[in-house]
Design a protein around this motif. Structure first.
Motif, PDB file in Angstrom:
ATOM      1  N   UNK A  61       0.851  -1.194   0.000  1.00  0.00           N
ATOM      2  CA  UNK A  61       0.000   0.000   0.000  1.00  0.00           C
ATOM      3  C   UNK A  61       0.876   1.229   0.000  1.00  0.00           C
ATOM      4  N   UNK A  62       0.695   2.060  -1.041  1.00  0.00           N
ATOM      5  CA  UNK A  62       1.505   3.269  -1.187  1.00  0.00           C
ATOM      6  C   UNK A  62       0.690   4.536  -0.969  1.00  0.00           C
ATOM      7  N   UNK A  63      -0.503   4.386  -0.410  1.00  0.00           N
ATOM      8  CA  UNK A  63      -1.332   5.549  -0.110  1.00  0.00           C
ATOM      9  C   UNK A  63      -2.362   5.879  -1.162  1.00  0.00           C
ATOM     10  N   UNK A  64      -2.429   5.078  -2.239  1.00  0.00           N
ATOM     11  CA  UNK A  64      -3.292   5.451  -3.355  1.00  0.00           C
ATOM     12  C   UNK A  64      -4.576   4.642  -3.460  1.00  0.00           C
ATOM     13  N   UNK A  65      -4.487   3.326  -3.338  1.00  0.00           N
ATOM     14  CA  UNK A  65      -5.681   2.507  -3.560  1.00  0.00           C
ATOM     15  C   UNK A  65      -5.531   1.158  -2.860  1.00  0.00           C
ATOM     16  N   UNK A  66      -6.587   0.355  -2.941  1.00  0.00           N
ATOM     17  CA  UNK A  66      -6.620  -0.965  -2.310  1.00  0.00           C
ATOM     18  C   UNK A  66      -6.472  -2.086  -3.332  1.00  0.00           C
ATOM     19  N   UNK A  67      -5.777  -1.802  -4.427  1.00  0.00           N
ATOM     20  CA  UNK A  67      -5.654  -2.772  -5.516  1.00  0.00           C
ATOM     21  C   UNK A  67      -4.970  -4.063  -5.081  1.00  0.00           C
ATOM     22  N   UNK A  68      -4.143  -4.010  -4.051  1.00  0.00           N
ATOM     23  CA  UNK A  68      -3.420  -5.208  -3.615  1.00  0.00           C
ATOM     24  C   UNK A  68      -4.132  -5.964  -2.503  1.00  0.00           C
ATOM     25  N   UNK A  69      -5.369  -5.556  -2.200  1.00  0.00           N
ATOM     26  CA  UNK A  69      -6.147  -6.206  -1.144  1.00  0.00           C
ATOM     27  C   UNK A  69      -7.468  -6.729  -1.687  1.00  0.00           C
ATOM     28  N   UNK A  70      -7.996  -7.729  -1.000  1.00  0.00           N
ATOM     29  CA  UNK A  70      -9.349  -8.229  -1.251  1.00  0.00           C
ATOM     30  C   UNK A  70     -10.038  -8.439   0.088  1.00  0.00           C
ATOM     31  N   UNK A  71     -11.339  -8.625   0.043  1.00  0.00           N
ATOM     32  CA  UNK A  71     -12.082  -9.010   1.240  1.00  0.00           C
ATOM     33  C   UNK A  71     -11.638 -10.400   1.667  1.00  0.00           C
ATOM     34  N   UNK A  72     -11.284 -10.565   2.936  1.00  0.00           N
ATOM     35  CA  UNK A  72     -10.841 -11.878   3.413  1.00  0.00           C
ATOM     36  C   UNK A  72     -11.972 -12.889   3.399  1.00  0.00           C
ATOM     37  N   UNK A  73     -13.204 -12.429   3.538  1.00  0.00           N
ATOM     38  CA  UNK A  73     -14.351 -13.346   3.602  1.00  0.00           C
ATOM     39  C   UNK A  73     -14.803 -13.794   2.218  1.00  0.00           C
ATOM     40  N   UNK A  74     -14.904 -12.844   1.306  1.00  0.00           N
ATOM     41  CA  UNK A  74     -15.511 -13.161   0.011  1.00  0.00           C
ATOM     42  C   UNK A  74     -14.519 -13.257  -1.142  1.00  0.00           C
ATOM     43  N   UNK A  75     -13.337 -12.659  -0.975  1.00  0.00           N
ATOM     44  CA  UNK A  75     -12.403 -12.585  -2.092  1.00  0.00           C
ATOM     45  C   UNK A  75     -12.723 -11.470  -3.058  1.00  0.00           C
ATOM     46  N   UNK A  76     -13.809 -10.729  -2.776  1.00  0.00           N
ATOM     47  CA  UNK A  76     -14.178  -9.595  -3.613  1.00  0.00           C
ATOM     48  C   UNK A  76     -13.386  -8.357  -3.244  1.00  0.00           C
ATOM     49  N   UNK A  77     -13.777  -7.209  -3.769  1.00  0.00           N
ATOM     50  CA  UNK A  77     -13.038  -5.966  -3.488  1.00  0.00           C
ATOM     51  C   UNK A  77     -12.997  -5.650  -1.990  1.00  0.00           C
ATOM     52  N   UNK A  78     -11.867  -5.125  -1.545  1.00  0.00           N
ATOM     53  CA  UNK A  78     -11.739  -4.675  -0.156  1.00  0.00           C
ATOM     54  C   UNK A  78     -12.584  -3.415   0.010  1.00  0.00           C
ATOM     55  N   UNK A  79     -13.372  -3.330   1.092  1.00  0.00           N
ATOM     56  CA  UNK A  79     -14.338  -2.242   1.251  1.00  0.00           C
ATOM     57  C   UNK A  79     -13.956  -1.239   2.327  1.00  0.00           C
ATOM     58  N   UNK A  80     -12.682  -1.173   2.696  1.00  0.00           N
ATOM     59  CA  UNK A  80     -12.234  -0.126   3.605  1.00  0.00           C
ATOM     60  C   UNK A  80     -12.013   1.159   2.815  1.00  0.00           C
ATOM     61  N   UNK A  81     -11.803   2.267   3.506  1.00  0.00           N
ATOM     62  CA  UNK A  81     -11.644   3.549   2.816  1.00  0.00           C
ATOM     63  C   UNK A  81     -10.172   3.936   2.685  1.00  0.00           C
ATOM     64  N   UNK A  82      -9.887   4.761   1.686  1.00  0.00           N
ATOM     65  CA  UNK A  82      -8.550   5.327   1.490  1.00  0.00           C
ATOM     66  C   UNK A  82      -8.694   6.840   1.474  1.00  0.00           C
TER      67      UNK A  82
END
Length: 252
Positions: A61-82
């Motif tokens: 994470x370089x401060x820009x986006x959550x592209x390197x993360x996924x939801x641990x439960x579903x494998x879908x997009x990570x839903x935290x905020x940046x």
């Protein structure tokens, strides 16, 4: 007969003394005899400052986006905020984890407890960093809040308390530099070597090559079960607005 015995004992005494004398003699070697020139350590360029990633790091994470993360439960997009270069937990959206797996590693991660203080103990600024998704280094607002020692900030949760409490005030950025050796299993799934971890919290050694007893358990005794050599790093949603930034890994 007596003379023969005395002679035998004398010879035996000399034989016993010879190794001792040999050990006491200096072994004369040139300095070059204890030098080796191969392999040559590969060159790594440090970051401009020690908290910045070197050129061989994998930036999570370089401060820009959550592209390197996924939801641990579903494998879908990570839903935290940046926002403002930091990831912040969104309560009830669940844990997030890296897309990439890691085993032996050097992990740098910075975190801050929320400035709005609420709760006590485990209810204040709680999150966690799960190495391989299994072994938790605790994140908690332990600045002026008491909890069980093996559950405060920088503890290996429910296993090892930190050597000291180096936690900064809520809203200030804490730094963890974590050096992790993954557990090793044989072909039959038996544990060959347990996991070990060293943690430096805000420049202070707080976990010194401690041996992990198994994956983190909230209730019960840790117990190893064979798993893959590399697994994702997980960040915990414990319901508090904890923030993270500047996350990078070096595979060891």
């Amino acid at each position: 007969m007596l003379k023969t015995l005395k002679t035998s004992f004398a010879l035996l005494g000399c034989m016993v003394a010879l190794p001792v004398l040999a050990q006491q003699q200096d072994i004369k070697l040139p300095p070059q005899a204890t030098e080796f020139w191969e392999p040559v350590p590969r060159k790594v360029t440090p970051g401009a400052q020690n908290h910045l990633p070197p050129n061989d790091a994998i930036v999570i994470f370089d401060g820009k986006n959550l592209d390197n993360f996924v939801s641990a439960a579903s494998g879908g997009p990570a839903e935290w905020t940046v926002n403002n270069g930091a990831i912040t937990v969104v309560p009830r959206k669940g844990d997030i984890q890296t897309k990439q797996g890691f085993g032996d590693m050097q992990l740098h991660i910075e975190w801050a407890a929320p400035t709005v203080i609420k709760g006590e103990g485990q209810g204040r600024g709680n999150s966690g960093i799960f190495l391989m998704g299994l072994y938790e280094v605790q994140v908690l607002d332990s600045y002026e809040s008491r909890t069980y020692s093996n559950g405060q900030a920088a503890s290996i949760y429910k296993q090892h308390p930190p050597l000291v409490n180096a936690t900064k005030a809520p809203g200030e950025w804490n730094t963890y530099d974590i050096f992790f050796t993954a557990p090793k299993f044989n072909a039959d799934g038996m544990l060959v070597a347990p996991a070990r971890v060293t943690v430096v919290h805000n420049g202070i050694l707080v976990q010194h090559n401690v041996e992990l007893k198994g994956p983190t358990e909230y209730i019960g005794i840790p117990n190893y079960k064979a798993h893959a050599n590399e697994l994702p790093i997980k960040l915990q949603d414990h319901g508090d607005l904890v923030s993270f930034r500047n996350i990078w890994v070096r595979k060891l």
